[in-house]
Design a protein around this motif. Sequence first.
Motif, short mmCIF file in Angstrom:
data_model
loop_
_atom_site.label_atom_id
_atom_site.label_comp_id
_atom_site.label_asym_id
_atom_site.label_seq_id
_atom_site.Cartn_x
_atom_site.Cartn_y
_atom_site.Cartn_z
N UNK A 22 4.06 84.02 44.37
CA UNK A 22 3.35 83.04 43.56
C UNK A 22 3.71 83.24 42.10
N UNK A 23 3.95 82.14 41.41
CA UNK A 23 4.19 82.18 39.97
C UNK A 23 2.94 81.64 39.30
N UNK A 24 2.29 82.47 38.49
CA UNK A 24 1.04 82.08 37.84
C UNK A 24 1.20 81.91 36.36
N UNK A 25 0.14 82.26 35.62
CA UNK A 25 0.14 82.02 34.18
C UNK A 25 1.14 82.89 33.44
N UNK A 26 1.60 83.98 34.07
CA UNK A 26 2.61 84.82 33.45
C UNK A 26 3.99 84.18 33.46
N UNK A 27 4.16 83.15 34.28
CA UNK A 27 5.44 82.47 34.37
C UNK A 27 6.50 83.31 35.06
N UNK A 28 7.74 82.95 34.83
CA UNK A 28 8.88 83.66 35.44
C UNK A 28 9.23 84.85 34.54
N UNK A 29 9.26 86.04 35.13
CA UNK A 29 9.63 87.24 34.37
C UNK A 29 10.58 88.10 35.20
N UNK A 30 11.07 89.18 34.60
CA UNK A 30 12.03 90.05 35.29
C UNK A 30 11.45 90.66 36.55
N UNK A 31 10.15 90.95 36.52
CA UNK A 31 9.48 91.58 37.65
C UNK A 31 9.55 90.69 38.89
N UNK A 32 9.19 89.42 38.74
CA UNK A 32 9.20 88.52 39.90
C UNK A 32 10.63 88.22 40.34
N UNK A 33 11.56 88.13 39.40
CA UNK A 33 12.96 87.89 39.75
C UNK A 33 13.49 89.05 40.60
N UNK A 34 13.15 90.28 40.23
CA UNK A 34 13.60 91.46 40.98
C UNK A 34 13.06 91.43 42.41
N UNK A 35 11.78 91.09 42.56
CA UNK A 35 11.18 91.03 43.89
C UNK A 35 11.77 89.89 44.72
N UNK A 36 12.05 88.77 44.10
CA UNK A 36 12.66 87.65 44.82
C UNK A 36 14.07 88.03 45.27
N UNK A 37 14.82 88.72 44.42
CA UNK A 37 16.16 89.18 44.80
C UNK A 37 16.11 90.07 46.03
N UNK A 38 15.16 90.99 46.07
CA UNK A 38 15.03 91.89 47.23
C UNK A 38 14.66 91.11 48.48
#
Length: 97
Positions: A22-38
Amino acid sequence: MLTGKQKRYLRSLAHHLDPIFQVGKGGVNDHIIRHINEAIETRELIKVTVLNNCMEDRDEVAQQLADGAKAELVQVIGKIVVLYKESREHKTIELPV
């Protein structure tokens, strides 16, 4: 780049999947990109939900996720984003030609 036929096929496979991020109020960041890559390396096809409290446009969020994960943007429908990336080690999806 995916053809229309390949996108249709991937959409049909994604129909039964549940969103795993889920992408919330923090928006797209390196943390979510890393998890999506995995996750996309293991699954190849994933769904991501853009929550109501996300301040960015969902189409922009979808493009940022696709660019960050170096994945193909299959579909944005409502608040759901579908991403595909061919796995190097866990290839299970055979795309039509």
